[in-house]
Motif scaffolding. Structure first.
Motif, PDB file in Angstrom:
ATOM      1  N   PHE A 202       0.841  -1.200   0.000  1.00  0.00           N
ATOM      2  CA  PHE A 202       0.000   0.000   0.000  1.00  0.00           C
ATOM      3  C   PHE A 202       0.873   1.246   0.000  1.00  0.00           C
ATOM      4  O   PHE A 202       0.592   2.222  -0.687  1.00  0.00           O
ATOM      5  CB  PHE A 202      -0.903   0.021   1.241  1.00  0.00           C
ATOM      6  CG  PHE A 202      -2.057  -0.934   1.160  1.00  0.00           C
ATOM      7  CD1 PHE A 202      -3.153  -0.637   0.375  1.00  0.00           C
ATOM      8  CD2 PHE A 202      -2.059  -2.123   1.868  1.00  0.00           C
ATOM      9  CE1 PHE A 202      -4.227  -1.501   0.298  1.00  0.00           C
ATOM     10  CE2 PHE A 202      -3.117  -2.998   1.802  1.00  0.00           C
ATOM     11  CZ  PHE A 202      -4.208  -2.682   1.014  1.00  0.00           C
ATOM     12  N   TYR A 203       1.929   1.178   0.802  1.00  0.00           N
ATOM     13  CA  TYR A 203       2.812   2.333   0.917  1.00  0.00           C
ATOM     14  C   TYR A 203       3.412   2.699  -0.442  1.00  0.00           C
ATOM     15  O   TYR A 203       3.458   3.873  -0.815  1.00  0.00           O
ATOM     16  CB  TYR A 203       3.916   2.018   1.936  1.00  0.00           C
ATOM     17  CG  TYR A 203       4.959   3.089   2.039  1.00  0.00           C
ATOM     18  CD1 TYR A 203       4.658   4.314   2.603  1.00  0.00           C
ATOM     19  CD2 TYR A 203       6.242   2.890   1.553  1.00  0.00           C
ATOM     20  CE1 TYR A 203       5.608   5.305   2.694  1.00  0.00           C
ATOM     21  CE2 TYR A 203       7.205   3.877   1.643  1.00  0.00           C
ATOM     22  CZ  TYR A 203       6.879   5.081   2.206  1.00  0.00           C
ATOM     23  OH  TYR A 203       7.818   6.073   2.283  1.00  0.00           O
TER      24      TYR A 203
ATOM     25  N   LEU B 127       2.219   2.013  -3.462  1.00  0.00           N
ATOM     26  CA  LEU B 127       1.200   2.551  -4.374  1.00  0.00           C
ATOM     27  C   LEU B 127       0.868   3.996  -4.002  1.00  0.00           C
ATOM     28  O   LEU B 127       0.714   4.858  -4.872  1.00  0.00           O
ATOM     29  CB  LEU B 127      -0.054   1.681  -4.329  1.00  0.00           C
ATOM     30  CG  LEU B 127       0.130   0.272  -4.891  1.00  0.00           C
ATOM     31  CD1 LEU B 127      -1.181  -0.494  -4.835  1.00  0.00           C
ATOM     32  CD2 LEU B 127       0.635   0.324  -6.327  1.00  0.00           C
ATOM     33  N   TRP B 128       0.798   4.251  -2.703  1.00  0.00           N
ATOM     34  CA  TRP B 128       0.499   5.605  -2.255  1.00  0.00           C
ATOM     35  C   TRP B 128       1.611   6.569  -2.688  1.00  0.00           C
ATOM     36  O   TRP B 128       1.357   7.665  -3.180  1.00  0.00           O
ATOM     37  CB  TRP B 128       0.341   5.609  -0.733  1.00  0.00           C
ATOM     38  CG  TRP B 128       0.215   6.966  -0.140  1.00  0.00           C
ATOM     39  CD1 TRP B 128      -0.871   7.792  -0.228  1.00  0.00           C
ATOM     40  CD2 TRP B 128       1.207   7.676   0.594  1.00  0.00           C
ATOM     41  NE1 TRP B 128      -0.604   8.970   0.419  1.00  0.00           N
ATOM     42  CE2 TRP B 128       0.651   8.924   0.939  1.00  0.00           C
ATOM     43  CE3 TRP B 128       2.501   7.377   1.017  1.00  0.00           C
ATOM     44  CZ2 TRP B 128       1.355   9.873   1.678  1.00  0.00           C
ATOM     45  CZ3 TRP B 128       3.196   8.324   1.743  1.00  0.00           C
ATOM     46  CH2 TRP B 128       2.623   9.551   2.070  1.00  0.00           C
TER      47      TRP B 128
ATOM     48  N   PHE C  35       1.386   7.397  -6.282  1.00  0.00           N
ATOM     49  CA  PHE C  35       0.279   8.316  -6.507  1.00  0.00           C
ATOM     50  C   PHE C  35       0.675   9.759  -6.165  1.00  0.00           C
ATOM     51  O   PHE C  35       0.352  10.700  -6.878  1.00  0.00           O
ATOM     52  CB  PHE C  35      -0.885   7.849  -5.635  1.00  0.00           C
ATOM     53  CG  PHE C  35      -2.153   8.571  -5.886  1.00  0.00           C
ATOM     54  CD1 PHE C  35      -2.784   8.464  -7.118  1.00  0.00           C
ATOM     55  CD2 PHE C  35      -2.722   9.356  -4.911  1.00  0.00           C
ATOM     56  CE1 PHE C  35      -3.957   9.138  -7.359  1.00  0.00           C
ATOM     57  CE2 PHE C  35      -3.900  10.027  -5.138  1.00  0.00           C
ATOM     58  CZ  PHE C  35      -4.521   9.913  -6.370  1.00  0.00           C
TER      59      PHE C  35
ATOM     60  N   GLY D   9      -2.336  -1.479   6.165  1.00  0.00           N
ATOM     61  CA  GLY D   9      -1.802  -0.791   4.999  1.00  0.00           C
ATOM     62  C   GLY D   9      -2.690   0.334   4.504  1.00  0.00           C
ATOM     63  O   GLY D   9      -2.205   1.392   4.106  1.00  0.00           O
TER      64      GLY D   9
ATOM     65  N   ILE E 267      -2.056   3.690   6.042  1.00  0.00           N
ATOM     66  CA  ILE E 267      -0.913   4.452   5.535  1.00  0.00           C
ATOM     67  C   ILE E 267      -1.397   5.322   4.396  1.00  0.00           C
ATOM     68  O   ILE E 267      -1.099   6.513   4.292  1.00  0.00           O
ATOM     69  CB  ILE E 267       0.192   3.495   5.062  1.00  0.00           C
ATOM     70  CG1 ILE E 267       0.789   2.805   6.269  1.00  0.00           C
ATOM     71  CG2 ILE E 267       1.249   4.240   4.263  1.00  0.00           C
ATOM     72  CD1 ILE E 267       1.873   1.837   5.936  1.00  0.00           C
ATOM     73  N   PHE E 268      -2.194   4.722   3.533  1.00  0.00           N
ATOM     74  CA  PHE E 268      -2.762   5.435   2.397  1.00  0.00           C
ATOM     75  C   PHE E 268      -3.647   6.588   2.884  1.00  0.00           C
ATOM     76  O   PHE E 268      -3.501   7.732   2.459  1.00  0.00           O
ATOM     77  CB  PHE E 268      -3.608   4.444   1.594  1.00  0.00           C
ATOM     78  CG  PHE E 268      -3.589   4.697   0.132  1.00  0.00           C
ATOM     79  CD1 PHE E 268      -2.922   3.832  -0.713  1.00  0.00           C
ATOM     80  CD2 PHE E 268      -4.241   5.782  -0.406  1.00  0.00           C
ATOM     81  CE1 PHE E 268      -2.907   4.054  -2.071  1.00  0.00           C
ATOM     82  CE2 PHE E 268      -4.220   6.013  -1.764  1.00  0.00           C
ATOM     83  CZ  PHE E 268      -3.561   5.143  -2.600  1.00  0.00           C
TER      84      PHE E 268
END
Lengths: 86, 246, 196
Positions: free
Chosen positions: B188-189, B191-192, B195, C21, C24-25
């Motif tokens: 996730f980190y 992908l963030w 972005f 996760g 975090i986003f």
């Protein structure tokens, strides 16, 4: 069987709509000025806090997550108010 | 092939009975990340570019900037150049982990491609900066053109990083949850992070404001996120390596 | 009803909603948007009269409509999570579809707003207020579009009659993302439409 519709969630939703009405009302009624700025910023972050706590279920989340979120809801509006009123 | 392997085994045995040579090389590769960050931001500090110079400077101002502390600027560009090379080792360290994720072969390859292009994304602007600082007495308009030619890709060439972060993100998220090579949040980190670097693509439209190359959303957010990514990934890979050694 | 273990029915004392996760986003995005909010505040403080005048050009009514729409989709999404936990797939599907419909309405209203503004001669090139108006609401709209894809994924999960722990976690993650989209808009709306 418990109902899907939850009273707390509905109440939060209603509160969010009322809060929107309040900030629009102050904006329309008072016009530009420090009071409007403070009300608009405060209301926006109270709304955020409601969404976080009830919709995102942060009230049941681990303390770290809750504290980070609470810090955001306090620090960001204070910074905004300082910049806006400077 | 056999000779190489035999040589390697002999080598391993010679250095340490527990075969820690591979581990040691991995450790160096992992540590290249904080070194890269130190060199990159160190170079900016040495050049006197924190905060970065405004893109709305006139040719005369740009030329005057290069004429001042010229040797310090040249030193900064050498540091930047070396930093770019340093990031290659970290690409290898990440590749080592992605290769261990079943089914992520193509993504591991993609990460290496993105990371390799990423080396160029630092090294090429460094070279153009060097050219700009080589003859500060030349026609100011030429210096300005070189300065732009270096600064725009230096801040704005985000596509290699985008490829790299997306490849890592997808590979990590496709892991078997029972046997993860890297923690799932890392996916996730990444992908963030990918972005977040997107606003950087707007920099060519602006010479002032938040989206200019020295603006808060392009320089400060992207620099923090990009630098932070190397440090976070460093910390993650170091943990994995330590767990492996135990 | 044995599909939902008792622990899922009422959330226990301390539990991360969704995957770690996704937070975090969510928190990361909130921090970046905080920078955007401060940029708007600086723009306001720089020239209050110009900010107020530009704000008059925005369609407050459409802004209010979109706020009501997003807040309502947040409610339907929160209820969808409840329905999924209570193993009521049909209700959950309906609620997620309602959320997605709201997202489409939001995007459509935004397109109408953009078109109106451009026709009236206000573009991102006009001045700082409109530059940030278009960029920040555009960035937010991008979140809405990504959110639609996320909700589509959630829809595929909640359709199933039986949900495991990991499935519910994914549903919660999707919901958290969607609430973030709502939350960011609430501040953007306040600053862009009702400040001056």
């Amino acid at each position: 069987m418990p109902a899907v519709v939850d009273r707390t969630l509905i109440a939060v939703w209603a509160a969010l709509l009322v809060a929107t009405a309040v900030s629009v009302g102050v904006h329309e009624g008072l016009g530009p000025g420090p009071t409007t700025v403070l009300v608009v910023v405060a209301v926006a972050f109270v709304k955020i806090w409601l969404v976080g706590r009830y919709f995102m279920e942060l009230r049941h989340a681990p303390a770290v997550l809750r504290r980070l979120f609470d810090a955001y809801v306090v620090v960001v509006p204070v910074v905004l108010a300082v910049v806006l009123l400077a | 092939m056999t000779t190489v392997r035999a040589a390697r085994e002999r080598d391993v045995a010679a250095v340490t009975p527990r075969g820690l040579t591979e581990h040691r090389v991995q450790t160096w590769c992992v540590w290249s990340a904080p070194l890269f960050v130190a060199l990159l931001f160190g170079a900016l500090l040495v050049a006197g570019w924190v905060p970065p110079p405004s893109p709305s400077q006139t040719p005369g101002q740009v030329a005057a900037m290069y004429a001042e502390h010229t040797d310090l600027k040249r030193l900064a560009f050498v540091l930047l150049f070396l930093g770019g090379g340093m990031s290659a080792a970290f690409v290898a360290a990440i590749d080592h982990r992605l290769e261990q994720i079943p089914g992520a072969r193509a993504l591991a390859r993609l990460q290496v491609i993105g990371g390799t292009l990423g080396v160029f994304a630092v090294v090429l602007p460094a070279i153009v900066f060097m050219v700009a600082a080589y003859r500060p007495e030349r026609n100011p308009e030429i210096t300005q053109a070189l300065h732009d030619l270096a600064f725009i890709p230096f801040i704005g060439n985000l596509v290699p990083f985008l490829i790299q972060a997306i490849a890592i993100g997808v590979a990590v998220l496709m892991q078997d949850p029972e046997r993860p090579v890297l923690p799932r949040w890392v996916g996730f980190y990444n992908l963030w992070t990918a972005f977040l670097t997107l606003p950087g693509l707007l920099l060519i439209f602006f010479r002032t404001g938040a989206f200019a190359w020295n603006g808060v959303l392009v320089f400060w957010v992207v620099a923090t996120v990009f630098g932070g990514w190397f440090l976070v990934m460093f910390w993650v890979l170091r943990d994995v390596l330590r767990a492996e050694a135990r | 009803m044995s599909a939902a273990p008792p622990a899922e029915r009422e959330a226990p004392v301390s539990r991360t909603p969704g995957e770690t996760g996704i937070w975090i986003f969510v928190l990361g995005d909130m921090v970046v948007f905080a920078v955007c909010f401060v940029v708007l505040a600086v723009t306001y403080a720089h020239d209050r009269a110009a900010y107020a005048a530009d704000q008059q050009a925005l369609h407050l009514g459409l802004g209010i409509v979109n706020t009501v729409v997003l807040v309502t989709t947040s409610l339907t999404m929160a209820l969808a999570v409840r329905a999924a936990r209570l193993a009521r797939p049909r209700t959950a599907v309906r609620l997620v579809v309602a959320t997605m419909a709201g997202a489409v309405v939001f995007a459509a209203v935004k397109v109408v707003e953009y078109t109106d503004l451009v026709v009236a001669g206000h573009t991102a090139r006009s001045d700082d207020f409109f530059l940030y108006y278009f960029c920040f609401t555009g960035l937010h709209l991008l979140h809405v579009v990504i959110g639609l894809a996320v909700l589509g994924g959630v829809l595929r999960i909640v359709r199933r009659p039986v949900l495991g722990r990991a499935d519910l976690s994914l549903v919660e993650s999707g919901a958290s993302y969607w609430h973030m989209v709502d939350l960011l808009w609430l501040v953007l709306f306040g600053l862009l439409y009702t400040l001056g």
